[in-house]
Design a protein around this motif. Structure first.
Motif, PDB file in Angstrom:
ATOM      1  N   PRO A 438       0.746  -1.079   0.087  1.00  0.00           N
ATOM      2  CA  PRO A 438      -0.006   0.035  -0.097  1.00  0.00           C
ATOM      3  C   PRO A 438       0.977   1.457  -0.052  1.00  0.00           C
ATOM      4  O   PRO A 438       1.994   1.477   0.459  1.00  0.00           O
ATOM      5  CB  PRO A 438      -0.796  -0.242   1.234  1.00  0.00           C
ATOM      6  N   ALA A 439       0.503   2.070  -0.919  1.00  0.00           N
ATOM      7  CA  ALA A 439       1.146   3.534  -0.828  1.00  0.00           C
ATOM      8  C   ALA A 439       1.357   4.222   0.395  1.00  0.00           C
ATOM      9  O   ALA A 439       2.432   4.766   0.557  1.00  0.00           O
ATOM     10  CB  ALA A 439       0.458   4.529  -1.814  1.00  0.00           C
ATOM     11  N   LEU A 440       0.355   4.054   1.291  1.00  0.00           N
ATOM     12  CA  LEU A 440       0.443   4.582   2.613  1.00  0.00           C
ATOM     13  C   LEU A 440       1.361   4.210   3.487  1.00  0.00           C
ATOM     14  O   LEU A 440       2.261   4.901   3.853  1.00  0.00           O
ATOM     15  CB  LEU A 440      -0.667   4.077   3.593  1.00  0.00           C
ATOM     16  N   GLU A 441       1.847   3.001   3.144  1.00  0.00           N
ATOM     17  CA  GLU A 441       3.192   2.555   4.188  1.00  0.00           C
ATOM     18  C   GLU A 441       4.347   3.100   3.489  1.00  0.00           C
ATOM     19  O   GLU A 441       5.442   3.104   4.298  1.00  0.00           O
ATOM     20  CB  GLU A 441       3.071   0.776   3.895  1.00  0.00           C
ATOM     21  N   ALA A 442       4.644   3.095   2.085  1.00  0.00           N
ATOM     22  CA  ALA A 442       5.707   3.532   1.421  1.00  0.00           C
ATOM     23  C   ALA A 442       5.811   5.131   2.076  1.00  0.00           C
ATOM     24  O   ALA A 442       7.040   5.334   2.330  1.00  0.00           O
ATOM     25  CB  ALA A 442       5.822   3.525   0.156  1.00  0.00           C
ATOM     26  N   ILE A 443       4.881   5.895   1.880  1.00  0.00           N
ATOM     27  CA  ILE A 443       4.915   7.215   2.641  1.00  0.00           C
ATOM     28  C   ILE A 443       5.257   7.465   3.887  1.00  0.00           C
ATOM     29  O   ILE A 443       6.264   8.059   4.282  1.00  0.00           O
ATOM     30  CB  ILE A 443       3.570   8.012   2.234  1.00  0.00           C
ATOM     31  N   ALA A 444       4.757   6.482   4.671  1.00  0.00           N
ATOM     32  CA  ALA A 444       5.030   6.498   6.312  1.00  0.00           C
ATOM     33  C   ALA A 444       6.475   5.942   6.515  1.00  0.00           C
ATOM     34  O   ALA A 444       7.044   6.683   7.158  1.00  0.00           O
ATOM     35  CB  ALA A 444       4.129   5.364   7.023  1.00  0.00           C
ATOM     36  N   GLY A 445       7.163   5.185   5.446  1.00  0.00           N
ATOM     37  CA  GLY A 445       8.510   4.966   5.578  1.00  0.00           C
ATOM     38  C   GLY A 445       9.387   6.366   5.208  1.00  0.00           C
ATOM     39  O   GLY A 445      10.443   6.227   5.945  1.00  0.00           O
ATOM     40  N   LEU A 446       9.114   6.828   4.234  1.00  0.00           N
ATOM     41  CA  LEU A 446       9.870   8.233   3.888  1.00  0.00           C
ATOM     42  C   LEU A 446       9.559   9.183   5.167  1.00  0.00           C
ATOM     43  O   LEU A 446      10.603   9.844   5.184  1.00  0.00           O
ATOM     44  CB  LEU A 446       9.222   8.489   2.631  1.00  0.00           C
ATOM     45  N   VAL A 447       8.616   9.290   5.428  1.00  0.00           N
ATOM     46  CA  VAL A 447       8.447  10.191   6.779  1.00  0.00           C
ATOM     47  C   VAL A 447       9.306   9.641   7.849  1.00  0.00           C
ATOM     48  O   VAL A 447      10.020  10.525   8.631  1.00  0.00           O
ATOM     49  CB  VAL A 447       6.938  10.229   7.460  1.00  0.00           C
ATOM     50  N   ASP A 448       9.316   8.415   8.288  1.00  0.00           N
ATOM     51  CA  ASP A 448      10.007   7.966   9.342  1.00  0.00           C
ATOM     52  C   ASP A 448      11.513   8.112   8.830  1.00  0.00           C
ATOM     53  O   ASP A 448      12.492   8.391   9.836  1.00  0.00           O
ATOM     54  CB  ASP A 448       9.821   6.077   9.633  1.00  0.00           C
ATOM     55  N   LYS A 449      11.979   8.125   7.790  1.00  0.00           N
ATOM     56  CA  LYS A 449      13.367   8.308   7.307  1.00  0.00           C
ATOM     57  C   LYS A 449      13.763   9.717   7.339  1.00  0.00           C
ATOM     58  O   LYS A 449      14.717   9.857   6.611  1.00  0.00           O
ATOM     59  CB  LYS A 449      13.901   7.418   6.142  1.00  0.00           C
ATOM     60  N   SER A 450      12.905  10.556   7.366  1.00  0.00           N
ATOM     61  CA  SER A 450      13.018  12.016   7.555  1.00  0.00           C
ATOM     62  C   SER A 450      13.172  12.524   6.030  1.00  0.00           C
ATOM     63  O   SER A 450      13.775  13.373   5.814  1.00  0.00           O
ATOM     64  CB  SER A 450      14.164  12.480   8.504  1.00  0.00           C
ATOM     65  N   LEU A 451      12.808  11.673   4.966  1.00  0.00           N
ATOM     66  CA  LEU A 451      12.864  12.311   3.720  1.00  0.00           C
ATOM     67  C   LEU A 451      11.476  13.098   3.367  1.00  0.00           C
ATOM     68  O   LEU A 451      11.713  13.899   2.612  1.00  0.00           O
ATOM     69  CB  LEU A 451      13.101  11.073   2.591  1.00  0.00           C
ATOM     70  N   LEU A 452      10.512  12.852   3.924  1.00  0.00           N
ATOM     71  CA  LEU A 452       9.540  13.568   3.989  1.00  0.00           C
ATOM     72  C   LEU A 452       9.072  14.394   5.544  1.00  0.00           C
ATOM     73  O   LEU A 452       9.133  13.400   6.369  1.00  0.00           O
ATOM     74  CB  LEU A 452       8.204  12.815   3.557  1.00  0.00           C
ATOM     75  N   THR A 453       8.625  15.437   5.447  1.00  0.00           N
ATOM     76  CA  THR A 453       8.319  15.971   6.648  1.00  0.00           C
ATOM     77  C   THR A 453       6.666  16.216   6.865  1.00  0.00           C
ATOM     78  O   THR A 453       6.055  16.531   5.792  1.00  0.00           O
ATOM     79  CB  THR A 453       8.737  17.323   6.760  1.00  0.00           C
ATOM     80  N   ARG A 454       6.085  15.865   7.883  1.00  0.00           N
ATOM     81  CA  ARG A 454       4.664  15.855   8.287  1.00  0.00           C
ATOM     82  C   ARG A 454       4.267  17.166   8.662  1.00  0.00           C
ATOM     83  O   ARG A 454       5.004  17.726   9.908  1.00  0.00           O
ATOM     84  CB  ARG A 454       4.205  14.682   8.790  1.00  0.00           C
ATOM     85  N   ILE A 455       3.391  18.006   8.091  1.00  0.00           N
ATOM     86  CA  ILE A 455       2.890  19.240   8.670  1.00  0.00           C
ATOM     87  C   ILE A 455       1.272  19.099   8.560  1.00  0.00           C
ATOM     88  O   ILE A 455       0.836  18.193   8.081  1.00  0.00           O
ATOM     89  CB  ILE A 455       3.307  20.389   8.109  1.00  0.00           C
TER      90      ILE A 455
END
Length: 840
Positions: A438-455
């Motif tokens: 699922p795309a959500l898991e891949a996005i969550a992985g990028l957030v966990d790895k600090s490649l995406l920042t959640r606001i």
């Protein structure tokens, strides 16, 4: 509560308040002030009672800013302030009641060490000691820093608090953001709390999970034996000792590091762990401190606004690379540009500063579009770990840590601009393969790895990717050959979003749709870029252009709308294919509307002529063509009305009503009725004007839209004021402004404010009227639209009002209030005006 000033000699000013020593001295003075502003004699008495007496002169010298005080004097200054505040709570600030001596000492330890590293002169103090508890050469001694630590005051304060509350604190952030440096600074600051020592374990060079235990044991100076596991040996050595373990760069050995950390924390109650990682350990009790890039200077780039941590770091490292480098008026703009392009990422700033040995700052800024090549091996620090020697190496390391799905999501999201909603990110990253993650898991992985920042924006998640991360993702996307597919998916998603929004312009969901489009402004712009560059134009390009007719007005950026419409018409002066003729005509209608709002009546007429010419060649297209003809007549009528030609305005508006097939999202019928009403008002037919405008308001209320209704209420208010019925106009103006504020429609607010100013002047408040006029003027300037849309009757009406208000106030008083409105801005000026009592 306020304090009465204590009599006595005035303190001498700090000689250099902007230097590290000056800031240190100012901080001591502020601490003393918060404690209740005790005299230095009173502080000296407190030090005596605490068992380490210092004279008032020694304490005064500590806060003088002339020499660096010893740690002993600094420590007793802090302890004395705490003691005095507790004895005199009514004199002290309320914040002093929350002081914890250990936490304050940790903060002042870090500050004292900072000025020690800066080379400030020290005061002579016999037997003075340092807060550093490490013995030279002892296992775990932290490495000496070779460069100045810059910024991070907020992160230091948060880190100190977390370390006092939690046994496991993890600093997370993208590679090169400065996690290791911050961790070392925090460790130095809290060293006094850990008599068992602070021990650093560098994990970056380890390649196998089994190596983690032995690396930690070695850092602790623990000898492992055959009959005992490393964990047992470490637990026995640490038991009963208050110790801090710093685990640096855990991300590639996350499971092994997390398992050891969990076991040690369970076995050794007095142990605390400070970890750095590109993603959290996800252990129970873990406190995560996200480390962001350094703050950037404000947008205006003035000398006063250039003092940011990013600029300070760049200038500091530039001086190290080129000793005579200085921040000057001549290079300030280029320095700010470099810092902005590199988004405050410390490693990138340091690598860029080294390039000044070859390039000027201006040349550096011009080449940063190719930053991975520019900040490569030639400027690398050979003493740095391999993963930090070049900018590319930093992201190569992160890329290797990602799963295949995470890498694909990274690449697909790299085609976006600005921030992305979570729902949009999922749609862009979705993979149709049955077994796909699922795309959500891949996005969550990028957030966990600090490649995406959640606001968070209005209670919803949005995702931000640094431009440097984005550029790396685009390189990999291009190399994979999937870049065209990703761009097409992006343009279809966002131009489709615009098309769906138009379907609901004539509904109660209009406001929500317009606010949603505003959040996606950067990606709508990006979608236009992709669509205009496409060899095979998509119907969505033309449908999206038409759909944004209302958005450009409501978002207050008519100038940008004109820019994209001009580019579209230049790229496709004629329909590119027969099947796109209808879509092209509607897009050109939207282009004409944007030009009209910018005041270009000739350009508007030329576009409408082209539309009618193409439509006539295409033949009768049924209801769709009838709706197009109605929209063309409505717009010709509006243009005539703006120019003051009421006869032509009414004729075209009646023609618009005669045609059928109106597109609901264009609000053609109610707009044509409003134009007839305004034309009647201009020629003095008040009852007729009110009749047509009220019919338009009824249609607006029936469909539930609010944007056009806000203008219709304003139009009716104008009709009333023309007849001298200002009392009846006031509630209409209030309601109109309520709708405008819900939409965030700044140009609409400015439009209504002009009329409100006139009503205020008539009701005896010319000062607030002048304030509103000044605030409205500043709103029009950057919008790319003439004031009051260039509506000649209203412009003359406004000019008459301004002249009358000038006469009422006098020139000097008018200018004062007008300029005050310009400084205040429309939101605050309206808040003041709407807080007043109106007639009726």
């Amino acid at each position: 509560m306020g304090r009465v000033a204590r009599p006595g000699r005035r303190p001498s000013p700090v000689p250099d308040p902007d230097s590290p020593l000056g800031r240190f001295a100012q901080g001591l003075r502020e601490l003393r002030d918060q404690a209740g502003d005790p005299s230095y004699e009173a502080l000296a008495r407190e030090t005596e009672q605490l068992g380490s007496p210092y004279s008032a002169t020694s304490l005064r010298n500590a806060a003088s800013g002339r020499t660096r005080p010893s740690w002993d004097v600094t420590e007793m200054f802090v302890r004395a302030c705490v003691a005095f505040a507790r004895k005199h709570p009514r004199r002290a600030d309320s914040a002093a009641g929350e002081w914890k001596t250990d936490d304050l000492l940790a903060i002042w330890t870090a500050r004292w060490q900072a000025i020690s590293l800066s080379g400030e002169p020290a005061a002579a103090q016999p037997g003075a000691r340092s807060p550093d508890r490490f013995a030279a050469g002892a296992p775990g001694r932290l490495p000496a820093t070779l460069t100045r630590f810059v910024g991070r005051e907020a992160e230091l304060a948060t880190g100190l608090r977390l370390l006092s509350e939690s046994r496991l604190v993890t600093l997370t952030g993208i590679g090169g953001v400065g996690k290791t440096r911050l961790a070392l600074h925090l460790a130095e600051a809290v060293a006094v709390r850990f008599p068992g020592g602070v021990h650093l374990v560098e994990l970056a060079e380890l390649t196998e999970p089994t190596m983690v235990d032995r690396a930690v044991a070695t850092a602790l100076g623990v000898q492992t034996e055959a009959e005992r596991t490393p964990l047992e040996a470490m637990a026995e050595a640490l038991r009963g000792r208050r110790t801090l373990l710093v685990l640096d760069n855990c991300e590639h050995l996350l499971e092994a590091t997390a398992a050891l950390t969990r076991a040690l924390l369970h076995a050794v109650p007095q142990l605390r762990v400070l970890a750095t990682s590109r993603q959290p350990l996800n252990e129970a009790g873990e406190q995560v401190l996200a480390v962001d890039p350094l703050p950037l200077p404000h947008r205006d780039g003035s000398a006063e606004q250039c003092c940011s941590a990013a600029v300070e770091l760049f200038v500091d490292r530039a001086k190290a690379a080129v000793p005579d480098f200085r921040l000057t008026d001549a290079n300030r703009e280029a320095v700010v540009r470099v810092c902005r392009m590199l988004e405050g990422l410390p490693l990138a700033l340091e690598l860029a500063a080294r390039r000044l040995r070859l390039l000027t700052v201006q040349e550096l800024a011009e080449r940063l579009d190719q930053r991975f090549a520019l900040l490569g091996a030639a400027g690398a620090d050979r003493t740095a770990p391999p993963r930090h020697r070049t900018l590319r190496a930093v992201f190569d390391w992160s890329h290797e840590l990602c799963s295949a799905e995470e890498r694909a999501a990274w690449e697909r999201l790299s085609v976006c601009a600005g921030t992305v909603s979570l729902a949009d990110a999922e749609a862009l990253c979705a993979d149709q393969r049955p077994a796909a993650q699922p795309a959500l898991e891949a996005i969550a992985g990028l957030v966990d790895k600090s490649l995406l920042t959640r606001i968070e924006v209005r209670g919803r998640t949005r995702l931000r990717m640094l431009e440097t991360v984005r550029m790396y993702g685009r390189e990999h996307l291009a190399a994979s050959g999937r870049d065209e597919q990703a761009r097409r998916r992006h343009l279809e998603h966002y131009l489709g979003l615009a098309r769906r929004a138009e379907d609901e312009y004539a509904s109660p969901r209009q406001c929500r749709r317009l606010l949603r489009l505003r959040e996606e402004h950067a990606n709508l712009r990006q979608a236009f870029r992709y669509a205009l560059a496409d060899e095979q134009p998509s119907p969505l390009l033309f449908e999206g252009a038409r759909a944004l007719w209302l958005y450009w007005i409501a978002c207050g950026n008519v100038g940008e709308g004109v820019h994209w419409m001009r580019r579209l018409s230049e790229r496709f002066p004629e329909p590119p294919r027969p099947d796109l003729t209808t879509a092209w005509c509607w897009a050109m209608w939207a282009a004409a509307f944007a030009l009209l709002l910018q005041g270009d009546h000739g350009g508007c007429a030329a576009f409408l002529d082209r539309v009618e010419s193409v439509a006539s060649r295409a033949g009768d297209g049924g209801a769709e063509w009838a709706g197009l003809q109605a929209a063309v007549h409505q717009q010709r009528g509006l243009s005539a009305l703006f120019r003051g030609d009421t006869e032509r305005a009414e004729r075209h508006s009646h023609e618009a009503l005669r045609f059928g097939g109106h597109r609901p999202g264009l609000l053609t019928t109610q707009q044509a009725l409003a134009q007839i009403g305004l034309s009647a008002a201009v020629r003095g037919a008040g009852e007729e004007a009110v009749h047509f405008i009220r019919r338009a308001i009824e249609l607006s209320e029936e469909c539930g839209e609010t944007w056009h209704r806000s203008y219709l209420l304003w139009t009716l208010a104008i009709a009333y004021t023309e007849e001298g019925r200002a009392r009846e106009a006031v509630p209409l103006l209030r309601q109109s402004l309520d709708f405008k504020m819900q939409l965030g429609d700044l140009l609409g607010m400015a439009t209504v404010s002009e009329t409100l100013a006139w009503v205020l002047a008539q009701s005896g408040d010319p000062h607030t009227a002048a304030l509103l006029l000044g605030a409205a003027h500043t709103t029009w300037r950057p919008a790319g639209a003439p004031q009051l849309w260039g509506f000649s009757h209203l412009v003359r009406y406004r000019d008459r009002g301004v002249q009358q208000i000038r006469r009422m106030l006098g020139e000097a008083s008018f200018e004062k209030s007008y300029r005050a409105g310009e400084r205040l801005g429309l939101d605050q000026a309206l808040s003041q005006a709407l807080g007043k009592r109106f007639p009726g």
